[in-house]
Design an enzyme around this catalytic site. Structure first.
Site, PDB file in Angstrom:
ATOM      1  N   HIS A 294       0.834  -1.219   0.000  1.00 31.40           N
ATOM      2  CA  HIS A 294       0.000   0.000   0.000  1.00 31.40           C
ATOM      3  C   HIS A 294       0.866   1.266   0.000  1.00 31.40           C
ATOM      4  O   HIS A 294       0.418   2.321   0.434  1.00 31.40           O
ATOM      5  CB  HIS A 294      -0.940   0.051   1.221  1.00 31.40           C
TER       6      HIS A 294
ATOM      7  N   SER B 286      14.844  21.826 -15.687  1.00 36.35           N
ATOM      8  CA  SER B 286      13.649  22.631 -15.921  1.00 36.35           C
ATOM      9  C   SER B 286      14.081  23.965 -16.499  1.00 36.35           C
ATOM     10  O   SER B 286      15.139  24.491 -16.146  1.00 36.35           O
ATOM     11  CB  SER B 286      12.905  22.838 -14.602  1.00 36.35           C
TER      12      SER B 286
ATOM     13  N   LYS C 258      16.005  21.827 -10.519  1.00 32.46           N
ATOM     14  CA  LYS C 258      15.316  20.584 -10.851  1.00 32.46           C
ATOM     15  C   LYS C 258      16.191  19.572 -11.566  1.00 32.46           C
ATOM     16  O   LYS C 258      17.050  19.893 -12.369  1.00 32.46           O
ATOM     17  CB  LYS C 258      14.099  20.887 -11.737  1.00 32.46           C
TER      18      LYS C 258
ATOM     19  N   GLU D   6       9.272   8.862 -16.674  1.00 35.55           N
ATOM     20  CA  GLU D   6       7.868   9.258 -16.862  1.00 35.55           C
ATOM     21  C   GLU D   6       7.355   8.848 -18.238  1.00 35.55           C
ATOM     22  O   GLU D   6       6.220   8.389 -18.385  1.00 35.55           O
ATOM     23  CB  GLU D   6       7.731  10.776 -16.694  1.00 35.55           C
TER      24      GLU D   6
END
Ligand code: ARG
Length: 462
Positions: A160, A281, A287, A294
């Site tokens: 979980h 970024s 970043k 992704e």
């Protein structure tokens, strides 16, 4: 003025097709990718036509030579593809006529584009199965390499996405090796089943010419010819099995990608992705984004989409061939291209990433991760029934939580206040190293098990 009718099949037509008709009908925009397979199939067919005396040796030789010339023209980017000629089959045949003249017209004896396209796509998908297999093996090697480096590094195991029990980094990496090994098995199964030749099924009913389908099957590396001509031209199971295997594989990639996204976040810091696999970024200078992970996570969408699309195309088709089936190719190409890209990117990311041993160790010791070990100690040492031990441990967790520490921070007297028979020996099982070392059941996370599995996989992947 109307265009003249199609040179390949326009005998009964007085006029050519409407421009929109031509646009919806043509597949040359994408099936040109089947050129090498189409030419291999045609060369095998021509050789067989000569061997069976259906065409002369000299015509077959001219055809086979001409086809090689066309292949080199296509490979050199010198071939002029024509939309008016619809597809790769007719583009090649039309060029063959330009090159060798009349004998080109004999190539299509005892054959149809229906069996021709089925052969081409089968050959193409078969090659992809082999390419995917190689790519999966490389990814598995990268994962085994990670496992070997941290076979006994302790990290939290989750259920979980809540800390559950400590596990080892090596064990976690090898979980994915198991998944990708099953993927290889699925592609291998699909490959074995698809390796039958549809060539010679002709349009749908077979042919009255004395062809030798065993000869063409063998020449193209198929195990045997398909037994039913209707099935041969109408079957796309092989493409669907490839897409189904690709979907499951992409799902595995997506799960791993999701873990990498989570693990590389500032909140987790379980892994550091290399610069080669990170992006910046344009506005936020601090970043380091895991874009590749992704995008891999997203690839399942189009790959599973391809599977659903082709299933949907096929589901209502009466036997045998229907033009609907022309829609199979773009789905298969797109899924295969993106699966290969995702596999390569994942292999690079996994090979390059650095697991943060100390962060993993620290995280493993949080979240009362050794509560099960404590409950097991109560069972083993004090002879409590597991349910009662579970209850006692729950009370100890609540006590530790109230004091703002972990189980190992509880003083012995606080533990004895919950259960008077607890002794200091309990602290030996509250350490995460002891916890993982004790999980020696077959398939468990103990470092000794993990090392044995690494040795097994290194042997398999050699
Ligand atoms: N371009 C077609 C396809 O991809 C080839 C087969 C055409 N057969 C036919 N009878 N029109 O499926």
């Amino acid at each position: 003025m109307t265009k003249t009718s199609n040179a390949m099949w326009g005998g009964r037509f007085a006029a050519g097709p409407d421009a929109i008709m031509e646009a919806i009908n043509a597949s040359i925009g994408f099936d040109r990718r089947l050129a090498a397979q189409d030419i291999a199939g045609s060369r095998a067919h021509a050789a067989m036509l000569a061997a069976t005396g259906i065409v002369s040796d000299s015509d077959a030789d001219a055809i086979r030579e001409g086809l090689l010339t066309i292949l080199s023209e296509i490979e050199a980017g010198e071939f002029a593809f024509s939309t008016a000629l619809e597809d790769i089959h007719m583009n090649v045949e039309a060029r063959l006529r330009e090159l060798i003249g009349a004998p080109a017209g004999r190539l299509h004896t005892a054959r149809s584009r229906n069996d021709q396209v089925a052969v081409d796509l089968r050959l193409w998908v078969r090659e992809q199965c082999d390419a995917v297999d190689t790519a999966l093996a490389a990814l598995m090697r990268a994962l085994v390499g990670q496992a070997a480096q941290g076979a006994d590094w302790v990290m939290p195991g989750f259920t979980h996405l809540q800390v559950a029990q400590p596990v080892t980094w090596g064990h976690h990496m090898l979980a994915y090796v198991e998944m990708f090994a099953r993927d290889r098995g699925r592609f291998a199964d699909a490959r074995a089943r698809m390796n039958e030749s549809p060539l010679g099924a002709a349009a749908l009913a077979g042919t009255s010419f004395p062809i030798d389908r065993h000869m063409t099957a063998a020449a193209l590396g198929f195990d045997r010819p398909m037994a039913n001509s209707l099935d041969a031209v109408s079957d796309r199971d092989f493409a669907l099995e490839f897409l189904a295997a690709a979907s499951i594989c992409a799902m595995h990639l997506s799960r791993l990608a999701e873990e990498l996204v989570i693990w590389s976040s500032a909140q987790f810091r379980f892994v550091k992705m290399s610069d080669r696999w990170s992006t910046g970024s344009s506005i936020m200078p601090q970043k380091r984004n895991p874009d590749a992970a992704e995008l891999i996570r997203a690839k399942i969408g189009r790959i599973f989409g391809a599977n659903v699309a082709l299933m949907t195309v096929m589901k209502g088709l009466p036997l045998a061939y229907g033009k609907d089936m022309q829609e199979d190719k773009e789905q298969v190409f797109d899924a295969a291209d993106n699966l290969m890209l995702a596999l390569a990117a994942m292999t690079g990311m996994v090979a390059d990433m650095t697991a943060q041993k100390d962060v993993l160790r620290g995280a493993a010791a949080t979240g009362f991760s050794t509560a099960t070990d404590l409950a097991d100690w109560l069972v083993r040492t004090l002879g409590l029934p597991f349910r009662e031990a579970h209850h006692v441990t729950g009370a100890l967790v609540a006590e530790a939580e109230a004091r703002g520490g972990d189980l190992s921070d509880l003083p012995l007297d606080a533990m004895q206040a919950v259960h008077h028979l607890i002794t200091a020996d309990v602290f030996t099982v509250l350490g995460v190293e002891n916890s993982v070392a004790s999980r020696t059941s077959y398939g468990g996370t103990a470092p000794a098990n993990v090392r044995a599995q690494i040795a097994r996989w290194e042997e398999v992947l050699k």
